[in-house]
Design an enzyme around this catalytic site. Structure first.
Site, PDB file in Angstrom:
ATOM      1  CG  HIS A   1      79.471 108.888  39.929  1.00 11.29           C
ATOM      2  ND1 HIS A   1      78.795 107.824  40.462  1.00 11.29           N
ATOM      3  CD2 HIS A   1      80.785 108.534  39.936  1.00 11.29           C
ATOM      4  CE1 HIS A   1      79.657 106.875  40.781  1.00 11.29           C
ATOM      5  NE2 HIS A   1      80.871 107.279  40.464  1.00 11.29           N
TER       6      HIS A   1
ATOM      7  CB  SER B   1      81.871 107.316  43.624  1.00 13.12           C
ATOM      8  OG  SER B   1      82.710 107.164  44.732  1.00 13.12           O
TER       9      SER B   1
ATOM     10  CG  ASN C   1      79.225 103.580  43.345  1.00 16.21           C
ATOM     11  OD1 ASN C   1      79.331 102.645  42.548  1.00 16.21           O
ATOM     12  ND2 ASN C   1      80.062 104.589  43.365  1.00 16.21           N
TER      13      ASN C   1
ATOM     14  CD  GLU D   1      74.951 107.503  39.930  1.00 16.14           C
ATOM     15  OE1 GLU D   1      74.223 106.595  40.321  1.00 16.14           O
ATOM     16  OE2 GLU D   1      75.941 107.880  40.589  1.00 16.14           O
TER      17      GLU D   1
HETATM   18  N1  3HC Z   1      89.521 102.372  29.261  1.00 13.01           N
HETATM   19  C1  3HC Z   1      89.002 102.766  28.089  1.00 13.01           C
HETATM   20  N2  3HC Z   1      88.395 101.936  27.224  1.00 13.01           N
HETATM   21  C2  3HC Z   1      88.335 100.640  27.572  1.00 13.01           C
HETATM   22  C3  3HC Z   1      88.859 100.141  28.776  1.00 13.01           C
HETATM   23  C4  3HC Z   1      89.480 101.070  29.643  1.00 13.01           C
HETATM   24  N3  3HC Z   1      89.994 100.702  30.827  1.00 13.01           N
HETATM   25  N4  3HC Z   1      88.639  98.813  28.838  1.00 13.01           N
HETATM   26  C5  3HC Z   1      88.002  98.479  27.701  1.00 13.01           C
HETATM   27  N5  3HC Z   1      87.828  99.576  26.948  1.00 13.01           N
HETATM   28  C6  3HC Z   1      87.180  99.643  25.620  1.00 13.01           C
HETATM   29  C7  3HC Z   1      87.997  98.912  24.600  1.00 13.01           C
HETATM   30  O1  3HC Z   1      88.955  99.769  24.014  1.00 13.01           O
HETATM   31  C8  3HC Z   1      86.931  98.495  23.598  1.00 13.01           C
HETATM   32  O2  3HC Z   1      86.667  99.584  22.728  1.00 13.01           O
HETATM   33  P1  3HC Z   1      86.491  99.294  21.140  1.00 13.01           P
HETATM   34  O3  3HC Z   1      85.256  98.446  21.049  1.00 13.01           O
HETATM   35  O4  3HC Z   1      86.310 100.672  20.542  1.00 13.01           O
HETATM   36  O5  3HC Z   1      87.740  98.598  20.708  1.00 13.01           O
HETATM   37  C9  3HC Z   1      85.669  98.278  24.465  1.00 13.01           C
HETATM   38  O6  3HC Z   1      85.939  98.944  25.702  1.00 13.01           O
HETATM   39  C10 3HC Z   1      85.383  96.835  24.731  1.00 13.01           C
HETATM   40  O7  3HC Z   1      86.543  96.272  25.314  1.00 13.01           O
HETATM   41  P2  3HC Z   1      86.936  94.751  25.168  1.00 13.01           P
HETATM   42  O8  3HC Z   1      86.410  94.220  23.868  1.00 13.01           O
HETATM   43  O9  3HC Z   1      88.389  94.628  25.435  1.00 13.01           O
HETATM   44  O10 3HC Z   1      86.262  94.041  26.440  1.00 13.01           O
HETATM   45  P3  3HC Z   1      84.786  93.682  26.799  1.00 13.01           P
HETATM   46  O11 3HC Z   1      83.868  93.582  25.639  1.00 13.01           O
HETATM   47  O12 3HC Z   1      84.973  92.513  27.671  1.00 13.01           O
HETATM   48  O13 3HC Z   1      84.275  94.920  27.681  1.00 13.01           O
HETATM   49  C11 3HC Z   1      84.072  96.207  29.667  1.00 13.01           C
HETATM   50  C12 3HC Z   1      85.021  95.445  28.721  1.00 13.01           C
HETATM   51  C13 3HC Z   1      83.371  97.318  28.893  1.00 13.01           C
HETATM   52  C14 3HC Z   1      84.908  96.794  30.753  1.00 13.01           C
HETATM   53  C15 3HC Z   1      82.983  95.186  30.198  1.00 13.01           C
HETATM   54  O14 3HC Z   1      83.616  94.083  30.779  1.00 13.01           O
HETATM   55  C16 3HC Z   1      82.063  95.795  31.251  1.00 13.01           C
HETATM   56  O15 3HC Z   1      81.107  96.473  30.912  1.00 13.01           O
HETATM   57  N6  3HC Z   1      82.360  95.559  32.544  1.00 13.01           N
HETATM   58  C17 3HC Z   1      81.586  96.115  33.658  1.00 13.01           C
HETATM   59  C18 3HC Z   1      82.060  97.518  33.958  1.00 13.01           C
HETATM   60  C19 3HC Z   1      81.305  98.149  35.083  1.00 13.01           C
HETATM   61  O16 3HC Z   1      80.430  97.574  35.729  1.00 13.01           O
HETATM   62  N7  3HC Z   1      81.662  99.415  35.388  1.00 13.01           N
HETATM   63  C20 3HC Z   1      81.085 100.141  36.489  1.00 13.01           C
HETATM   64  C21 3HC Z   1      82.085 100.139  37.574  1.00 13.01           C
HETATM   65  S1  3HC Z   1      81.508 100.899  39.038  1.00 13.01           S
HETATM   66  C22 3HC Z   1      82.010 102.487  38.882  1.00 13.01           C
HETATM   67  O17 3HC Z   1      82.587 102.888  37.918  1.00 13.01           O
HETATM   68  C23 3HC Z   1      81.690 103.347  40.036  1.00 13.01           C
HETATM   69  C24 3HC Z   1      82.826 104.293  40.365  1.00 13.01           C
HETATM   70  O18 3HC Z   1      82.387 105.110  41.429  1.00 13.01           O
HETATM   71  C25 3HC Z   1      84.134 103.623  40.711  1.00 13.01           C
END
Ligand code: 3HC
Length: 286
Positions: free
Chosen positions: A137, A116, A187, A149
């Site tokens: 990424h 990242s 990030n 990315e």
């Molecule tokens: N793994 C795989 N799939 C997942 C999951 C996980 N941990 N969590 C949720 N999902 C899937 C579900 O299975 C569901 O799929 P479906 O529609 O086919 O059934 C879909 O995502 C939607 O899930 P939910 O209906 O349970 O929940 P939400 O609609 O609330 O969405 C979310 C959940 C997509 C995680 C949403 O809250 C979101 O977009 N959050 C922000 C995430 C974000 O900002 N990520 C970036 C993080 S920073 C990063 O990654 C940087 C790195 O360097 C660490």
């Protein structure tokens, strides 16, 4: 086309799932058997939920899971045209993984890192094929988030970059070209915001107020502190430390509260407590 993903943590297992869903044969490799077991169980549980919700048939589920295998043996990178590394954010570890993979992988294989923010050029220098190494990424959760990315190291050649860009399209991701600088693109913007949110909690604000402010005021799907718990407090702090040391700029000073939380084992959802508390199923309880 066969793909190998090294590392079966939150990111690695999600990346392996993403490729399997897109029709690729994937081997998810990890030297810790417990990580492989957890990854397999999590992915199976996720697909069961999808079947229960009517989003996937039992047959489709079986097909996808049939393309996904787990292995504790690094030799299994042999035959993979693309190898994705997703081990913890530690340069020495990444270099050692790349040196090992370079010695085992087919000469034409492309090696990408899911780092990242660490230097792609430095990781590539651990191999004898730096032209075939680049950054890709993913974002958590990898099967859901649409962005990938792409980061070129100094030696990455055009063919490697173009091939990875095409693969990204095939797995349904939209790419952006991010600079080879700490934090890349997302990030560098996102993590200082999460850090600032932690400073506000340290100054006495309630976590739920900080999160509601951003969810209701900016339409964020999750507040910055919820997101920190979701990704892992340790992971977020590691990225912030990378920005601080990489740019040698005090504006990236990591929040001391995050340091204390990590020392106390409050790593977020995965440890049961971060800014909030979670039950064994990962549901927020307070
Ligand atoms: N793994 C795989 N799939 C997942 C999951 C996980 N941990 N969590 C949720 N999902 C899937 C579900 O299975 C569901 O799929 P479906 O529609 O086919 O059934 C879909 O995502 C939607 O899930 P939910 O209906 O349970 O929940 P939400 O609609 O609330 O969405 C979310 C959940 C997509 C995680 C949403 O809250 C979101 O977009 N959050 C922000 C995430 C974000 O900002 N990520 C970036 C993080 S920073 C990063 O990654 C940087 C790195 O360097 C660490």
């Amino acid at each position: 086309m066969k793909v190998a993903v090294i590392g079966a943590g939150l990111m690695g297992s999600g990346i392996a799932q993403t490729f399997a869903q897109a029709g690729y044969e994937v081997t998810n490799i990890d030297t810790f058997p417990a990580s492989l077991e957890k990854a397999g169980a999590n992915v199976a549980r996720l697909f069961e939920k999808k079947v229960a919700k009517g989003k996937l048939t039992e047959e489709e589920k079986k097909k996808i899971l049939g393309r996904l295998t787990y292995s504790g043996n690094m030799e299994d990178v042999k035959g993979a045209a693309l190898i994705v590394e997703a081990v913890p954010e530690n340069m020495e570890l990444k270099k050692s993984v790349f040196a090992t993979v370079d010695g085992l992988a087919d000469p034409d294989s492309i090696l990408v890192s899911n780092t990242s923010g660490l230097s792609i050029s430095e990781i590539a220098a651990a191999t004898k094929r730096p032209n075939k190494v680049m950054g890709a990424h993913f974002f958590y959760p990898a099967p859901v988030m649409k962005l990938l990315e792409l980061i070129r190291g100094i030696a990455t050649d055009d063919k490697t970059y173009e091939t990875m860009k095409e693969i990204a399209k095939q797995i349904g991701k939209t790419t952006v070209d991010a600079p080879e600088l700490p934090g890349f693109m997302v990030n560098r913007i996102l993590v200082p915001m999460q850090n600032e949110a932690a400073f506000m909690v340290m100054e006495g604000c309630k976590p739920e107020d900080v999160d509601n402010a951003m969810k209701l005021g900016c339409n964020f799907p999750m507040g910055p502190l919820e997101l920190t718990d979701f990704v892992g407090v340790d992971i977020m702090l590691g990225t912030m430390k990378g920005l601080y040391s990489g740019f040698s700029d005090s504006k990236y000073r990591p929040c001391p509260l995050l340091e204390n939380m990590v020392k106390a084992g409050r790593l977020g959802k995965k440890s049961g407590q971060g800014f909030y508390r979670y039950d064994e199923n990962g549901n927020k309880v307070g």
